[in-house]
Design a protein around this motif. Structure first.
Motif, mmCIF file in Angstrom:
data_model
loop_
_atom_site.group_PDB
_atom_site.id
_atom_site.type_symbol
_atom_site.label_atom_id
_atom_site.label_comp_id
_atom_site.label_asym_id
_atom_site.label_seq_id
_atom_site.Cartn_x
_atom_site.Cartn_y
_atom_site.Cartn_z
ATOM 1 N N SER A 189 38.327 46.030 33.321
ATOM 2 C CA SER A 189 37.730 45.626 34.593
ATOM 3 C C SER A 189 38.359 44.343 35.114
ATOM 4 C CB SER A 189 36.213 45.433 34.411
ATOM 5 O OG SER A 189 35.604 45.074 35.631
ATOM 6 N N LEU A 190 38.616 43.410 34.211
ATOM 7 C CA LEU A 190 39.278 42.158 34.593
ATOM 8 C C LEU A 190 40.704 42.437 35.077
ATOM 9 C CD1 LEU A 190 39.145 38.832 32.694
ATOM 10 C CD2 LEU A 190 41.373 39.860 33.135
ATOM 11 N N LEU A 191 41.430 43.286 34.358
ATOM 12 C CA LEU A 191 42.817 43.582 34.702
ATOM 13 C C LEU A 191 42.918 44.269 36.062
ATOM 14 C CD1 LEU A 191 45.845 43.770 33.822
ATOM 15 C CD2 LEU A 191 45.261 46.002 32.835
ATOM 16 N N THR A 192 42.105 45.289 36.268
ATOM 17 C CA THR A 192 42.198 46.078 37.492
ATOM 18 C C THR A 192 41.431 45.451 38.645
ATOM 19 O OG1 THR A 192 42.396 48.083 36.149
ATOM 20 C CG2 THR A 192 41.833 48.378 38.463
ATOM 21 N N GLY A 193 40.247 44.938 38.358
ATOM 22 C CA GLY A 193 39.406 44.430 39.429
ATOM 23 C C GLY A 193 39.773 43.046 39.898
ATOM 24 N N GLY A 226 30.693 51.087 37.160
ATOM 25 C CA GLY A 226 29.892 49.877 37.007
ATOM 26 C C GLY A 226 30.206 48.817 38.031
ATOM 27 N N GLY A 227 31.458 48.751 38.458
ATOM 28 C CA GLY A 227 31.860 47.744 39.429
ATOM 29 C C GLY A 227 33.091 47.010 38.957
ATOM 30 N N LEU A 228 34.220 47.248 39.613
ATOM 31 C CA LEU A 228 35.481 46.635 39.201
ATOM 32 C C LEU A 228 35.426 45.116 39.318
ATOM 33 C CD1 LEU A 228 38.168 49.013 40.742
ATOM 34 C CD2 LEU A 228 37.872 48.491 38.331
ATOM 35 N N GLY A 229 35.979 44.454 38.332
ATOM 36 C CA GLY A 229 36.053 43.007 38.369
ATOM 37 C C GLY A 229 34.786 42.292 37.962
#
Length: 334
Positions: free
Chosen positions: A53-57, A263-266
């Motif tokens: 999520s950190l990488l993509t968002g 869940g929600g990116l980032g």
């Protein structure tokens, strides 16, 4: 950003983490072994999903190779525990597995920093398919166990906790490791690096003109994401007692990506929501299919169909994922 603000943010995250650990450990006393195992599965998936999520968002890099990086952490853990080891050695094993996977992420990150969009997705897709297959390569099969994989000698609780059941011990280890990871990631998101990632994600050209080292930031994002995946893979190997290629198919990487989108990116809470759905939704749908007395062919495909329907529904109602929808509802209530 003042030092006082940073210390208050760190303190808040640490307090949330302590409450989460205490809550899960208390809940484990009320649940049976199977439910505790499910929560342990959620814990190691949260590690991998949070890194993705950190990488993509945040940094805007699409990766389909998170499952392969989990395999690196799992095999390192299996090799380090090949001769056994007590519970006191477990933190050392987990740290080495994380650092080893981060090193692999550094190598992948150097290549990924030169790629964009579908080219990056294609490269990480090839990585996800090819890396687990190395375990069956003729020169490595004797070390990595081939298709059968390696048995992981998961240590039991220490002498002071001898009365703790094995399922609760595994849940405690996975929960503590996951919460530490989430606390570190939460502070990283609110740091200068996190803000720089957002700038790179929104406009690389503008970020370069502002003096940000775009390639370096993208490599750092890959390293952090790989470290999280390595911890998730290490915990998976400890829980399953096995590190084998079949545990890290391409579908695992796709499920992790779907979970963070759902869940929600980032967002870190989004990784938690997506991991819960990834573990519990198939169980609920199988129970529903059993109660409805559906045929075997329908029964086998119900979990996938329901997961797809939930993903489409959430994207229609909450385009920014569950965490985005919850945040919007909270703002409206306030």
């Amino acid at each position: 950003m003042t030092p006082k603000w940073r210390s208050s943010t760190l303190l808040r995250h640490v307090l949330f983490g302590l409450v989460a650990v205490a809550g899960v450990l208390l809940l484990s006393t009320m649940l049976g072994p199977y439910r505790n195992l499910q929560l342990t599965n959620v814990a190691y998936l949260v590690c991998a999903a949070a890194g993705l999520s950190l990488l993509t968002g945040l940094s805007g890099q699409i990766s389909l190779g998170q499952g392969a990086l989990m395999a690196v952490g799992a095999y390192l853990t299996a090799l380090l525990l090949a001769d056994g080891g007590g519970a006191m050695m477990l933190p050392v094993v987990l740290v080495i597995s994380v650092l080893g996977t981060a090193l692999v992420g550094l190598l992948v990150g150097f290549a990924a920093a030169r790629l964009r969009g579908p080219y990056l997705a294609g490269a990480t897709l090839a990585f996800a398919i090819g890396l687990p297959a190395l375990a069956d390569y003729r020169g490595l099969a004797s070390i990595l166990g081939g298709q059968n994989g390696l048995v992981v000698l998961s240590p039991g609780p220490p002498e002071g906790l001898a009365g703790l059941s094995f399922d609760r011990w595994q849940l405690a280890v996975a929960t503590i490791a996951t919460v530490i990871t989430l606390v570190l990631l939460a502070n990283l998101v609110h740091s200068r690096v996190g803000r720089s990632w957002r700038a790179v994600r929104d406009d690389e050209v503008a970020a370069q003109l502002a003096g940000l080292p775009v390639a370096r930031l993208q490599i750092i994002a890959f390293v952090v994401s790989a470290a999280c995946a390595g911890l998730g893979g290490a915990l998976l190997a400890l829980v399953n007692g096995l590190a084998a290629p079949g545990a890290f198919p391409l579908s695992l990487s796709l499920q992790l990506l779907a979970a963070v989108v759902l869940g929600g990116l980032g967002t870190i809470p989004g990784a938690v929501y997506g991991s819960f759905l990834l573990v519990f939704l198939p169980t609920w749908t199988v129970s529903l299919a059993t109660r409805l007395d559906l045929s075997r062919d329908v029964y086998a495909n119900v979990p996938l169909a329901v997961y797809g329907a939930v993903l489409v529904l959430v994207m229609l109602v909450f385009p920014s994922g569950l965490q985005g929808g919850i945040s919007r509802l909270v703002r409206k209530v306030r």
